[in-house]
Design an enzyme around this catalytic site. Structure first.
Site, PDB file in Angstrom:
ATOM      1  N   TYR A   1      98.754  -8.773 -37.705  1.00 10.91           N
ATOM      2  CA  TYR A   1      99.758  -9.144 -38.699  1.00 10.91           C
ATOM      3  C   TYR A   1      99.097  -9.777 -39.920  1.00 10.91           C
ATOM      4  O   TYR A   1      99.381  -9.390 -41.060  1.00 10.91           O
ATOM      5  CB  TYR A   1     100.784 -10.105 -38.083  1.00 10.91           C
ATOM      6  CG  TYR A   1     101.783 -10.601 -39.087  1.00 10.91           C
ATOM      7  CD1 TYR A   1     102.791  -9.762 -39.566  1.00 10.91           C
ATOM      8  CD2 TYR A   1     101.726 -11.900 -39.571  1.00 10.91           C
ATOM      9  CE1 TYR A   1     103.705 -10.211 -40.500  1.00 10.91           C
ATOM     10  CE2 TYR A   1     102.640 -12.351 -40.500  1.00 10.91           C
ATOM     11  CZ  TYR A   1     103.627 -11.510 -40.964  1.00 10.91           C
ATOM     12  OH  TYR A   1     104.525 -11.959 -41.907  1.00 10.91           O
TER      13      TYR A   1
ATOM     14  N   GLU B   1     112.517 -12.288 -40.162  1.00 12.14           N
ATOM     15  CA  GLU B   1     112.586 -13.742 -40.398  1.00 12.14           C
ATOM     16  C   GLU B   1     113.910 -14.312 -39.898  1.00 12.14           C
ATOM     17  O   GLU B   1     113.940 -15.401 -39.323  1.00 12.14           O
ATOM     18  CB  GLU B   1     112.402 -14.062 -41.884  1.00 12.14           C
ATOM     19  CG  GLU B   1     110.993 -13.917 -42.373  1.00 12.14           C
ATOM     20  CD  GLU B   1     110.062 -15.013 -41.881  1.00 12.14           C
ATOM     21  OE1 GLU B   1     110.530 -16.047 -41.334  1.00 12.14           O
ATOM     22  OE2 GLU B   1     108.853 -14.847 -42.032  1.00 12.14           O
TER      23      GLU B   1
ATOM     24  N   TRP C   1     107.105 -16.959 -33.883  1.00 11.98           N
ATOM     25  CA  TRP C   1     106.785 -15.756 -34.659  1.00 11.98           C
ATOM     26  C   TRP C   1     106.111 -14.712 -33.771  1.00 11.98           C
ATOM     27  O   TRP C   1     106.340 -13.525 -33.921  1.00 11.98           O
ATOM     28  CB  TRP C   1     105.921 -16.131 -35.851  1.00 11.98           C
ATOM     29  CG  TRP C   1     105.671 -15.001 -36.791  1.00 11.98           C
ATOM     30  CD1 TRP C   1     104.458 -14.526 -37.171  1.00 11.98           C
ATOM     31  CD2 TRP C   1     106.641 -14.197 -37.481  1.00 11.98           C
ATOM     32  NE1 TRP C   1     104.614 -13.473 -38.049  1.00 11.98           N
ATOM     33  CE2 TRP C   1     105.950 -13.254 -38.257  1.00 11.98           C
ATOM     34  CE3 TRP C   1     108.035 -14.172 -37.520  1.00 11.98           C
ATOM     35  CZ2 TRP C   1     106.581 -12.308 -39.058  1.00 11.98           C
ATOM     36  CZ3 TRP C   1     108.667 -13.229 -38.309  1.00 11.98           C
ATOM     37  CH2 TRP C   1     107.945 -12.315 -39.071  1.00 11.98           C
TER      38      TRP C   1
END
Length: 135
Positions: free
Chosen positions: A17, A39, A47
């Protein structure tokens, strides 16, 4: 014969990522919408959990094609809420669909979601939060 096995650890997900997405400017509305939906789903969660499910989210939300998601009806909500590959939360599913519809409106006025974002740049976090709540 040597067989290589790739084990995707949390570190691997984070590294991929950060090496390919984090901090890279996005211009495509569908990619911006994807990041926005991820998000939204991250709220209250880690996350890394979202990163591990990112591919499932892409499939479940028709690769974040805004007009497609905006057209979702009750059958799509039921499908998403029963999909174990994503976050099964009614508020988050509804937020994704409603935000796709709002982005359609923003595109009318600003040409694109990115155009709307750019027209409000730069902002403080507090101002961004207020702006997103209004829109």
């Amino acid at each position: 014969m040597i067989i290589a096995i790739l084990i995707l650890t949390e570190d691997t997900h984070n590294r991929v990522y950060h090496d390919t997405k984090y901090g890279f400017p996005l211009k495509d509305d569908h990619l911006l919408f994807e990041r926005f939906v991820l998000e939204i789903n991250r709220a209250g969660l880690s996350w890394i959990r979202i990163l591990k499910k990112a591919g499932n989210f892409r499939s479940a939300y028709d690769y974040f094609v805004i007009d497609k998601v905006a057209s979702y009806g009750e059958a799509d909500r039921v499908r998403l809420l029963s999909d174990p590959g994503i976050i099964q939360n009614r508020l988050k599913v509804n937020a994704a669909i409603e935000n796709a519809r709002r982005i359609q409106s923003l595109r009318t006025e600003h040409g694109s979601f990115k155009g709307w974002l750019d027209s409000h740049h730069p902002q403080t976090l507090e101002n961004w939060t207020a702006l997103f709540k209004r829109n």
